[in-house]
Design a protein around this motif. Structure first.
Motif, mmCIF file in Angstrom:
data_model
loop_
_atom_site.group_PDB
_atom_site.id
_atom_site.type_symbol
_atom_site.label_atom_id
_atom_site.label_comp_id
_atom_site.label_asym_id
_atom_site.label_seq_id
_atom_site.Cartn_x
_atom_site.Cartn_y
_atom_site.Cartn_z
ATOM 1 N N ALA A 25 0.842 -1.199 0.000
ATOM 2 C CA ALA A 25 0.000 0.000 0.000
ATOM 3 C C ALA A 25 0.878 1.250 0.000
ATOM 4 O O ALA A 25 2.032 1.210 0.414
ATOM 5 C CB ALA A 25 -0.896 -0.007 1.237
ATOM 6 N N PRO A 26 0.319 2.368 -0.463
ATOM 7 C CA PRO A 26 1.085 3.619 -0.455
ATOM 8 C C PRO A 26 1.437 4.058 0.965
ATOM 9 O O PRO A 26 0.700 3.795 1.909
ATOM 10 C CB PRO A 26 0.133 4.626 -1.090
ATOM 11 C CG PRO A 26 -0.884 3.831 -1.803
ATOM 12 C CD PRO A 26 -0.996 2.537 -1.074
ATOM 13 N N GLN A 32 1.099 4.939 7.441
ATOM 14 C CA GLN A 32 -0.023 4.016 7.525
ATOM 15 C C GLN A 32 -0.521 3.886 8.966
ATOM 16 O O GLN A 32 -1.732 3.807 9.200
ATOM 17 C CB GLN A 32 0.365 2.648 6.966
ATOM 18 C CG GLN A 32 0.555 2.673 5.466
ATOM 19 C CD GLN A 32 0.924 1.309 4.909
ATOM 20 O OE1 GLN A 32 0.663 0.289 5.528
ATOM 21 N NE2 GLN A 32 1.528 1.296 3.736
ATOM 22 N N LEU A 71 -2.885 9.834 1.415
ATOM 23 C CA LEU A 71 -2.776 8.384 1.234
ATOM 24 C C LEU A 71 -3.922 7.849 0.379
ATOM 25 O O LEU A 71 -3.720 6.977 -0.467
ATOM 26 C CB LEU A 71 -2.757 7.670 2.587
ATOM 27 C CG LEU A 71 -1.479 7.802 3.402
ATOM 28 C CD1 LEU A 71 -1.661 7.181 4.781
ATOM 29 C CD2 LEU A 71 -0.303 7.151 2.691
ATOM 30 N N ARG A 74 -3.140 8.707 -3.204
ATOM 31 C CA ARG A 74 -2.083 7.835 -3.724
ATOM 32 C C ARG A 74 -2.601 6.423 -3.963
ATOM 33 O O ARG A 74 -2.237 5.773 -4.941
ATOM 34 C CB ARG A 74 -0.891 7.832 -2.767
ATOM 35 C CG ARG A 74 -0.168 9.158 -2.823
ATOM 36 C CD ARG A 74 0.879 9.454 -1.792
ATOM 37 N NE ARG A 74 1.496 8.405 -1.047
ATOM 38 C CZ ARG A 74 2.274 8.624 0.008
ATOM 39 N NH1 ARG A 74 2.506 9.845 0.421
ATOM 40 N NH2 ARG A 74 2.817 7.624 0.660
ATOM 41 N N GLN A 75 -3.494 5.940 -3.079
ATOM 42 C CA GLN A 75 -4.093 4.619 -3.258
ATOM 43 C C GLN A 75 -4.926 4.600 -4.541
ATOM 44 O O GLN A 75 -4.884 3.643 -5.304
ATOM 45 C CB GLN A 75 -4.980 4.269 -2.054
ATOM 46 C CG GLN A 75 -5.666 2.927 -2.156
ATOM 47 C CD GLN A 75 -4.726 1.756 -1.951
ATOM 48 O OE1 GLN A 75 -3.767 1.866 -1.212
ATOM 49 N NE2 GLN A 75 -4.993 0.663 -2.600
ATOM 50 N N GLN A 78 -2.655 4.403 -7.494
ATOM 51 C CA GLN A 78 -2.073 3.066 -7.583
ATOM 52 C C GLN A 78 -3.080 2.085 -8.186
ATOM 53 O O GLN A 78 -2.729 1.287 -9.060
ATOM 54 C CB GLN A 78 -1.637 2.592 -6.199
ATOM 55 C CG GLN A 78 -0.941 1.242 -6.199
ATOM 56 C CD GLN A 78 -0.518 0.809 -4.798
ATOM 57 O OE1 GLN A 78 -1.163 1.171 -3.804
ATOM 58 N NE2 GLN A 78 0.548 0.062 -4.709
ATOM 59 N N LEU A 79 -4.325 2.157 -7.757
ATOM 60 C CA LEU A 79 -5.357 1.273 -8.304
ATOM 61 C C LEU A 79 -5.607 1.557 -9.781
ATOM 62 O O LEU A 79 -5.798 0.629 -10.571
ATOM 63 C CB LEU A 79 -6.658 1.421 -7.507
ATOM 64 C CG LEU A 79 -6.628 0.865 -6.093
ATOM 65 C CD1 LEU A 79 -7.908 1.247 -5.349
ATOM 66 C CD2 LEU A 79 -6.445 -0.646 -6.106
#
Length: 85
Positions: A25-26, A32, A71, A74-75, A78-79
């Motif tokens: 994960a980012p 996190q 976050l 960024r997630q 990424q997806l």
């Protein structure tokens, strides 16, 4: 011999990291862990967070909220990259 306070901090950090950190994960583990929303956890107010999320040695809720938003963004990116592949 390690100072008792540092042993305690290390134990809290290890607990939070094992509960929250996902290397895929980012964000790094502190980011996190700062994103943790489990307010019922006994370590919630003690969890390690990035320095940018501290104000006067206390968790800065606004900075943590901004980090959460970053976050999430960024997630999402990424997806989107994974779907494009």
């Amino acid at each position: 011999m390690a100072h008792p306070k540092s042993k305690y901090r290390d134990a809290v950090a290890a607990n939070c990291k094992s509960c929250n950190y996902d290397p895929l994960a980012p964000g790094n583990w502190r980011e996190q862990v700062a994103d943790c929303a489990n307010a019922n956890c006994v370590f919630f107010d003690l969890r390690p967070v990035p320095r940018k999320c501290l104000k006067g040695g206390v968790h800065d809720r606004e900075a943590i909220a901004a980090l959460r938003a970053d976050l999430a963004e960024r997630q999402g990116r990424q997806l989107a990259r994974q779907r494009a592949e």
